[in-house]
Design an enzyme around this catalytic site. Structure first.
Site, PDB file in Angstrom:
ATOM      1  N   LYS A  77     110.185  56.840  90.067  1.00 38.09           N
ATOM      2  CA  LYS A  77     109.527  55.671  89.939  1.00 38.09           C
ATOM      3  C   LYS A  77     110.334  54.420  90.388  1.00 38.09           C
ATOM      4  O   LYS A  77     109.573  53.338  90.872  1.00 38.09           O
ATOM      5  CB  LYS A  77     109.463  55.464  88.318  1.00 38.09           C
ATOM      6  CG  LYS A  77     108.130  56.466  87.772  1.00 38.09           C
ATOM      7  CD  LYS A  77     106.898  56.160  88.408  1.00 38.09           C
ATOM      8  CE  LYS A  77     105.804  57.247  87.792  1.00 38.09           C
ATOM      9  NZ  LYS A  77     104.534  56.951  88.282  1.00 38.09           N
ATOM     10  N   TYR A 107     112.138  62.013  87.284  1.00 37.28           N
ATOM     11  CA  TYR A 107     110.853  61.252  87.048  1.00 37.28           C
ATOM     12  C   TYR A 107     111.571  59.535  87.274  1.00 37.28           C
ATOM     13  O   TYR A 107     110.970  58.729  87.879  1.00 37.28           O
ATOM     14  CB  TYR A 107     110.413  61.243  85.724  1.00 37.28           C
ATOM     15  CG  TYR A 107     109.112  60.402  85.322  1.00 37.28           C
ATOM     16  CD1 TYR A 107     108.068  60.986  85.532  1.00 37.28           C
ATOM     17  CD2 TYR A 107     109.427  59.080  84.857  1.00 37.28           C
ATOM     18  CE1 TYR A 107     106.910  59.988  85.034  1.00 37.28           C
ATOM     19  CE2 TYR A 107     108.307  58.502  84.355  1.00 37.28           C
ATOM     20  CZ  TYR A 107     107.098  58.895  84.793  1.00 37.28           C
ATOM     21  OH  TYR A 107     105.909  57.878  84.347  1.00 37.28           O
ATOM     22  N   ASN A 146      98.279  56.976  91.807  1.00 42.53           N
ATOM     23  CA  ASN A 146      98.653  57.343  90.354  1.00 42.53           C
ATOM     24  C   ASN A 146      99.083  58.487  90.035  1.00 42.53           C
ATOM     25  O   ASN A 146      99.731  58.993  89.006  1.00 42.53           O
ATOM     26  CB  ASN A 146      97.229  56.898  89.652  1.00 42.53           C
ATOM     27  CG  ASN A 146      97.236  57.604  88.009  1.00 42.53           C
ATOM     28  OD1 ASN A 146      97.867  57.170  87.334  1.00 42.53           O
ATOM     29  ND2 ASN A 146      96.661  58.854  87.961  1.00 42.53           N
TER      30      ASN A 146
END
Length: 266
Positions: free
Chosen positions: A163, A159, A94
């Protein structure tokens, strides 16, 4: 016994000092698991609060300072978890950071630093988990991805790239290790209220999200945590490489404001 009962399990949640990680650690404890986390130095107070909530649920907590960007630190952390709590049954990757900056103004150091935690950190976590789960031919890995991998936002290329890589990693490992008893899946949050996003959710951004999200509100960390608990449980035993989207219907909403009586005249 509920279908997502995790009694007697040992779980890792990286970055459990705040936000989705904190909510997930607490939810796993409430489902019956002992929980460990690795967190950055500035997350000490949050980690202590997470540990207190885990212990209030009657489970053991282990909070260790470190960075997932370092393979050595992740391995040392995993060793400590198994030494102090026992064999790792669930590993939730996470820990992440958010960088909002124009692509042409993103330096090489910015780019590699972001991927260090948001992608390479997941690789390190998966390897540490697999090294310990494979001999027992059992375990669950849950990677926290993002809907930005399929619905990108501007000014966040690093980012979004990371992902997207997390989703690909999840699918590749699910295929490679599914036959070895290891379940590898992902949960993809949409817009969620966390310390990571607080500075970016201006009133205008919030209004836009509330209009786009089918359920009419920005998500809460607990919304995502419940999905992680499901993927960590035996209830998700026949899922492999699945990305469970938890976005309140944002990515499926194609409404553009067409009026009900806007059809052709009779």
């Amino acid at each position: 016994m509920s279908i997502d009962d995790l009694s007697g399990k040992r779980a890792v949640v990286t970055g459990a000092s705040s936000g989705i990680g904190q909510a997930t650690a607490i939810a796993l404890a409430q489902a019956g698991a002992d929980v460990a986390s690795i967190h950055l130095a500035d997350g000490g107070d949050g980690a202590a609060a997470t540990a207190a909530a885990i212990e209030a649920a009657g489970r053991r907590a282990l909070m260790v300072e470190g960075t997932t960007a370092s393979a050595e630190q992740v391995e040392a952390f995993a060793d400590r978890v198994e030494r102090d709590l026992g064999p790792i049954d669930v590993w939730v990757n996470n820990a992440a950071q958010l960088l909002v900056r124009p692509f042409m103004e993103t330096s090489e150091d910015d780019w590699h630093d972001l991927l260090g935690s948001n992608l390479h950190g997941y690789v390190h976590g998966c390897r540490a988990a697999l090294r310990r789960m494979l001999p027992r031919r059992a375990g669950r890995i849950v990677n926290v991805s993002s809907i930005t991998a399929v619905q990108p936002i501007s000014l966040a290329a690093a980012y979004v790239t990371a992902k997207g890589g997390v989703v690909a990693l999840t699918k590749a490992l699910a295929v490679e290790f599914g036959g070895e008893g290891i379940g590898v899946n992902a949960v993809a949050p949409g817009a969620t209220e966390t310390a990571l996003t607080a500075d970016f959710y201006t009133p205008a951004v919030r209004r836009a999200y509330e209009e786009r999200i089918a359920l009419g509100r920005v998500g809460r960390p607990e919304d995502v945590a419940k999905a992680v608990v499901f993927l960590a449980s035996d209830a998700a035993g026949y899922l492999a490489g699945h990305e469970l989207v938890v976005d309140g219907g944002m990515t499926l909403n194609g409404n553009v404001g067409i009026a009900a009586d806007a059809g052709p005249a009779a």
